[in-house]
Write a protein that holds these residues in place. Structure first.
Motif, PDB file in Angstrom:
ATOM      1  N   PHE A 172      -1.117  35.585  63.422  1.00 46.18           N
ATOM      2  CA  PHE A 172      -1.255  37.008  63.099  1.00 46.18           C
ATOM      3  C   PHE A 172      -0.576  37.373  61.784  1.00 46.18           C
ATOM      4  O   PHE A 172      -0.949  38.349  61.144  1.00 46.18           O
ATOM      5  CB  PHE A 172      -0.731  37.902  64.235  1.00 46.18           C
ATOM      6  N   GLU A 173       0.402  36.574  61.361  1.00 46.26           N
ATOM      7  CA  GLU A 173       1.100  36.878  60.111  1.00 46.26           C
ATOM      8  C   GLU A 173       0.181  36.765  58.900  1.00 46.26           C
ATOM      9  O   GLU A 173       0.465  37.336  57.850  1.00 46.26           O
ATOM     10  CB  GLU A 173       2.308  35.964  59.946  1.00 46.26           C
ATOM     11  N   TRP A 223      -2.492  43.156  59.977  1.00 44.45           N
ATOM     12  CA  TRP A 223      -1.134  43.117  60.537  1.00 44.45           C
ATOM     13  C   TRP A 223      -0.114  43.397  59.435  1.00 44.45           C
ATOM     14  O   TRP A 223       0.830  44.162  59.631  1.00 44.45           O
ATOM     15  CB  TRP A 223      -0.855  41.756  61.182  1.00 44.45           C
ATOM     16  N   SER A 278      -0.458  41.864  66.856  1.00 45.66           N
ATOM     17  CA  SER A 278       0.156  40.548  67.084  1.00 45.66           C
ATOM     18  C   SER A 278       0.024  40.120  68.536  1.00 45.66           C
ATOM     19  O   SER A 278      -0.297  38.963  68.815  1.00 45.66           O
ATOM     20  CB  SER A 278       1.623  40.545  66.646  1.00 45.66           C
ATOM     21  N   SER A 332      -3.511  38.975  69.269  1.00 44.41           N
ATOM     22  CA  SER A 332      -3.929  37.754  68.573  1.00 44.41           C
ATOM     23  C   SER A 332      -3.586  36.486  69.337  1.00 44.41           C
ATOM     24  O   SER A 332      -4.188  35.445  69.096  1.00 44.41           O
ATOM     25  CB  SER A 332      -3.309  37.692  67.179  1.00 44.41           C
TER      26      SER A 332
END
Length: 117
Positions: A5-6, A11, A52, A55
């Motif tokens: 997710f980063e 996000w 997040s 995900s």
């Protein structure tokens, strides 16, 4: 090492929005500490949190469900910035900046959600 997710731009932008909202919420009057200030900070943080959390789900349906939560929470933030502007806690310029950012993020999030298979 990164969580997947980063790498999601939605996000990253949601995280940025959360930090921006947190900063402006501290300028609200003390009487709003447990009302609008608290509400807008929690909602703004919740957007990235839902992205997040969703995900890591195994099912695309679950991810879509969390994206829906994030989208609805972004709408909540937009309502809060309207209230902040009406109560004269933020300037028109600050309102427009955050409104446009939220509008663009909303479109990105909806497009992303619709592409989840």
């Amino acid at each position: 090492m990164e969580f997947k997710f980063e790498n999601l731009i939605i996000w990253q932008k949601a995280t940025d929005l959360g930090e921006e909202i947190n900063t402006i919420a501290y300028s609200f009057p003390q009487t709003e500490l447990y009302n609008l200030s608290s509400q807008i900070r929690r909602a703004a943080d919740s957007i990235a949190l839902n992205i997040s959390e969703g995900s890591i789900e195994q099912s695309s349906q679950e991810f879509k469900r969390f994206m829906n939560y994030a989208i609805r929470t972004l709408a909540e933030v937009v309502t809060c910035i309207h209230k902040a502007k009406r109560r004269k806690y933020i300037t028109e310029e600050l309102f427009i900046n955050h409104y446009e950012f939220a509008f663009n993020l909303m479109n990105m999030m909806i497009t992303f959600k619709n592409k989840i298979k």
